[in-house]
Motif scaffolding. Structure first.
Motif, PDB file in Angstrom:
ATOM      1  N   GLY A 304      -4.495  39.661  25.864  1.00 42.14           N
ATOM      2  CA  GLY A 304      -3.110  39.514  25.453  1.00 42.14           C
ATOM      3  C   GLY A 304      -2.985  38.438  24.393  1.00 42.14           C
ATOM      4  N   ALA A 305      -1.777  38.219  23.893  1.00 45.30           N
ATOM      5  CA  ALA A 305      -1.552  37.160  22.903  1.00 45.30           C
ATOM      6  C   ALA A 305      -2.009  35.830  23.485  1.00 45.30           C
ATOM      7  N   HIS A 306      -2.813  35.087  22.740  1.00 38.56           N
ATOM      8  CA  HIS A 306      -3.327  33.822  23.260  1.00 38.56           C
ATOM      9  C   HIS A 306      -3.675  32.867  22.131  1.00 38.56           C
ATOM     10  N   ASN A 307      -3.776  31.587  22.496  1.00 39.39           N
ATOM     11  CA  ASN A 307      -4.235  30.545  21.581  1.00 39.39           C
ATOM     12  C   ASN A 307      -5.647  30.119  21.996  1.00 39.39           C
ATOM     13  N   CYS A 308      -5.818  28.847  22.247  1.00 41.35           N
ATOM     14  CA  CYS A 308      -7.152  28.320  22.543  1.00 41.35           C
ATOM     15  C   CYS A 308      -7.483  28.303  24.023  1.00 41.35           C
ATOM     16  N   GLY A 309      -6.491  28.519  24.872  1.00 37.33           N
ATOM     17  CA  GLY A 309      -6.693  28.438  26.307  1.00 37.33           C
ATOM     18  C   GLY A 309      -6.141  27.166  26.907  1.00 37.33           C
ATOM     19  N   GLU A 310      -6.037  26.106  26.096  1.00 35.02           N
ATOM     20  CA  GLU A 310      -5.522  24.829  26.595  1.00 35.02           C
ATOM     21  C   GLU A 310      -3.996  24.761  26.540  1.00 35.02           C
ATOM     22  N   CYS A 311      -3.424  25.347  25.498  1.00 32.60           N
ATOM     23  CA  CYS A 311      -1.980  25.212  25.285  1.00 32.60           C
ATOM     24  C   CYS A 311      -1.201  26.486  25.609  1.00 32.60           C
ATOM     25  N   ASP A 312      -1.907  27.539  26.013  1.00 29.84           N
ATOM     26  CA  ASP A 312      -1.267  28.853  26.155  1.00 29.84           C
ATOM     27  C   ASP A 312      -0.079  28.848  27.110  1.00 29.84           C
ATOM     28  N   GLU A 313      -0.241  28.212  28.246  1.00 32.20           N
ATOM     29  CA  GLU A 313       0.818  28.220  29.250  1.00 32.20           C
ATOM     30  C   GLU A 313       2.080  27.540  28.731  1.00 32.20           C
ATOM     31  N   ASN A 323      13.830  32.902  24.752  1.00 34.06           N
ATOM     32  CA  ASN A 323      14.457  34.198  25.004  1.00 34.06           C
ATOM     33  C   ASN A 323      15.849  34.048  25.603  1.00 34.06           C
ATOM     34  N   LEU A 324      16.014  33.099  26.498  1.00 35.02           N
ATOM     35  CA  LEU A 324      17.292  32.919  27.183  1.00 35.02           C
ATOM     36  C   LEU A 324      18.253  32.042  26.409  1.00 35.02           C
ATOM     37  N   ARG A 325      17.723  31.045  25.687  1.00 40.00           N
ATOM     38  CA  ARG A 325      18.589  30.058  25.027  1.00 40.00           C
ATOM     39  C   ARG A 325      18.759  30.293  23.536  1.00 40.00           C
ATOM     40  N   GLN A 326      17.830  31.024  22.907  1.00 38.81           N
ATOM     41  CA  GLN A 326      17.847  31.247  21.460  1.00 38.81           C
ATOM     42  C   GLN A 326      17.882  29.926  20.691  1.00 38.81           C
ATOM     43  N   ASP A 327      17.143  28.954  21.201  1.00 36.63           N
ATOM     44  CA  ASP A 327      17.104  27.619  20.604  1.00 36.63           C
ATOM     45  C   ASP A 327      15.683  27.337  20.100  1.00 36.63           C
ATOM     46  N   PRO A 328      15.457  27.343  18.780  1.00 34.04           N
ATOM     47  CA  PRO A 328      14.098  27.162  18.256  1.00 34.04           C
ATOM     48  C   PRO A 328      13.524  25.776  18.480  1.00 34.04           C
ATOM     49  N   SER A 329      14.355  24.802  18.880  1.00 39.81           N
ATOM     50  CA  SER A 329      13.841  23.449  19.101  1.00 39.81           C
ATOM     51  C   SER A 329      12.858  23.399  20.274  1.00 39.81           C
ATOM     52  N   VAL A 330      12.844  24.449  21.111  1.00 40.92           N
ATOM     53  CA  VAL A 330      11.889  24.463  22.238  1.00 40.92           C
ATOM     54  C   VAL A 330      10.450  24.434  21.725  1.00 40.92           C
ATOM     55  N   PHE A 331      10.238  24.943  20.514  1.00 38.06           N
ATOM     56  CA  PHE A 331       8.876  24.977  19.968  1.00 38.06           C
ATOM     57  C   PHE A 331       8.443  23.627  19.402  1.00 38.06           C
ATOM     58  N   ASP A 332       9.402  22.741  19.182  1.00 35.28           N
ATOM     59  CA  ASP A 332       9.056  21.394  18.715  1.00 35.28           C
ATOM     60  C   ASP A 332       8.413  20.569  19.825  1.00 35.28           C
ATOM     61  N   GLN A 333       8.535  21.041  21.052  1.00 36.64           N
ATOM     62  CA  GLN A 333       8.045  20.281  22.200  1.00 36.64           C
ATOM     63  C   GLN A 333       6.617  20.658  22.586  1.00 36.64           C
ATOM     64  N   CYS A 336      -0.708  21.528  19.645  1.00 38.84           N
ATOM     65  CA  CYS A 336      -2.109  21.589  20.062  1.00 38.84           C
ATOM     66  C   CYS A 336      -2.973  21.549  18.803  1.00 38.84           C
ATOM     67  N   GLU A 337      -4.189  21.052  18.937  1.00 41.73           N
ATOM     68  CA  GLU A 337      -5.111  21.013  17.802  1.00 41.73           C
ATOM     69  C   GLU A 337      -5.416  22.412  17.269  1.00 41.73           C
ATOM     70  N   CYS A 338      -5.323  23.436  18.128  1.00 41.65           N
ATOM     71  CA  CYS A 338      -5.670  24.786  17.688  1.00 41.65           C
ATOM     72  C   CYS A 338      -4.662  25.358  16.703  1.00 41.65           C
ATOM     73  N   GLU A 339      -3.521  24.689  16.546  1.00 43.50           N
ATOM     74  CA  GLU A 339      -2.539  25.162  15.568  1.00 43.50           C
ATOM     75  C   GLU A 339      -3.124  25.128  14.159  1.00 43.50           C
ATOM     76  N   ALA A 340      -4.024  24.178  13.900  1.00 42.36           N
ATOM     77  CA  ALA A 340      -4.694  24.111  12.593  1.00 42.36           C
ATOM     78  C   ALA A 340      -5.631  25.297  12.405  1.00 42.36           C
ATOM     79  N   THR A 341      -6.298  25.714  13.474  1.00 39.18           N
ATOM     80  CA  THR A 341      -7.163  26.893  13.400  1.00 39.18           C
ATOM     81  C   THR A 341      -6.339  28.138  13.121  1.00 39.18           C
ATOM     82  N   TRP A 342      -5.214  28.256  13.830  1.00 37.33           N
ATOM     83  CA  TRP A 342      -4.312  29.385  13.594  1.00 37.33           C
ATOM     84  C   TRP A 342      -3.852  29.422  12.134  1.00 37.33           C
ATOM     85  N   GLN A 343      -3.495  28.277  11.578  1.00 38.82           N
ATOM     86  CA  GLN A 343      -3.044  28.220  10.190  1.00 38.82           C
ATOM     87  C   GLN A 343      -4.162  28.650   9.246  1.00 38.82           C
ATOM     88  N   PHE A 344      -5.395  28.241   9.542  1.00 42.36           N
ATOM     89  CA  PHE A 344      -6.546  28.648   8.735  1.00 42.36           C
ATOM     90  C   PHE A 344      -6.724  30.172   8.780  1.00 42.36           C
TER      91      PHE A 344
END
Length: 358
Positions: A304-313, A323-333, A336-344
């Motif tokens: 399924g959709a996944h990241n590195c395994g450390e931050c997935d949950e 989904n319930l709040r429609q508030d994008p600020s939840v993603f500011d919280q 993970c270091e793997c975000e750099a890998t994803w960007q690459f």
């Protein structure tokens, strides 16, 4: 990119070829299923134009999607769970509904305001769900607030939807559009209809007083992560601009048995999308004139959709919260270091040499 001509398809290099491969893969299935038991049923919460509801989600076990019987979509293995023989009787389908009502009583203790009925095909296809059964189901749930039924655009008619709307139910049709890009839908998903057919279904639903919920597929096979990300953002925006399409549900591809995606994944040719990609789409399309949600089935797992395994949950929980709040600020919280890998991967992965990382 070059545009395939009808002659190419006639030579067996388009949908004919996909369908043959899919039929061969599906023929490996050996398990059989009880026509008196639903495929799945569960209780959840859903965001709707009328607010958040407790929901009872039902997947009826029918004879299976008509298109899937021909070969079908590259990622969809649901037909492998359908009853053999192509049809299920009215009595057996109503037995399935009773099982779901019993589940609701045992697990929720009260009636859910929202009922969602899927068949892993088309609820409005009378080969799957006869008119008698559709009417009986509408009567069974006539005292609820909202109803969602799943269908391909071909089967959406105001007469069929009137079974629900004439009983006072706020009704939505869930259409598996997958993408607003016809070439991607035809060649990557192997789904036959055009975006214009989706628009026609939205008009037909409106004539019955019903709304439409578009289901989109995040990262179909043969697209790189970056291509899939851009196609999804574009698709959400195009759907939100269609009158009467009030909700867009982004479904990240999960690897299901008896599918072409499963074959690609097993042989190292496919990786499900990153959860960062799902979050990015939700963040970037929040201002569109539609409710945009995502439910990553198998999120955090290899299939399924996944990241590195450390931050997935944590990312998965942020998506559910959004989904319930429609508030994008939840993603500011979450970070993970793997975000750099994803960007690459977004910047460097190409469709002819993927996946770049697992």
């Amino acid at each position: 990119m070059s545009k395939p001509s009808p002659e190419v398809y006639e030579r067996g290099r388009g949908m004919d070829a996909h369908n043959k491969v899919m039929r061969d893969i599906r023929s490996q299935k050996q398990k059989t299923y009880d026509p008196h038991e639903p495929t799945r049923v569960w209780i959840d919460e859903d965001n709707t134009p009328d607010g958040v509801y407790d929901s009872l989600t039902i997947i009826l076990n029918t004879g299976g999607c008509r298109w899937a019987r021909a070969g079908g979509c590259t990622m969809c293995g649901y037909v492998a769970e359908s009853v053999e023989g192509g049809t299920v009787s009215h009595e057996a389908l109503m037995d399935q509904i009773q099982v779901c009502l019993d589940h609701e009583e045992e697990n929720l203790g009260e009636e859910a305001g929202l009922i969602k009925i899927y068949t892993s095909g088309s609820f409005l296809d009378e080969r799957e769900v006869p008119a008698e059964t559709r009417d009986a189901i509408a009567e069974t749930f006539a005292d609820r607030d909202r109803m969602v039924v799943e269908s391909l655009p071909d089967f959406v008619t105001r007469e069929k939807l009137a079974d629900f709307t004439d009983r006072g139910l706020e009704t939505d049709v869930a259409v598996g559009l997958e993408t607003a890009t016809d070439r991607v839908r035809h060649d990557c998903v192997n789904k036959y209809f055009d975006f214009a057919d989706f628009e026609d279904a939205c008009d037909e639903a409106a004539a019955a007083g019903a709304g439409v919920k578009a289901y989109l597929l995040m990262k179909p096979p043969f697209l790189s992560e970056g291509e899939a990300l851009e196609d999804m953002k574009s698709s959400v925006r195009r759907c939100a601009a269609v009158e009467n399409c009030h909700t867009v549900s982004m479904n990240p591809t999960n690897v299901q048995r008896y599918t072409m995606v499963d074959e690609l994944h097993f042989n190292g040719g496919y990786r499900p999308p990153w959860l960062w990609s799902v979050a990015d789409v939700l963040r970037e399309t929040v201002e569109e004139d539609a409710i945009v949600v995502s439910d990553p089935v198998g999120g955090g797992q290899d299939r399924g959709a996944h990241n590195c395994g450390e931050c997935d949950e944590l990312v998965f929980k942020a998506i559910k919260d959004f989904n319930l709040r429609q508030d994008p600020s939840v993603f500011d919280q979450v970070s993970c270091e793997c975000e750099a890998t994803w960007q690459f991967v977004i910047e460097e992965e190409t469709s002819y040499s993927m996946p770049l990382v697992r």
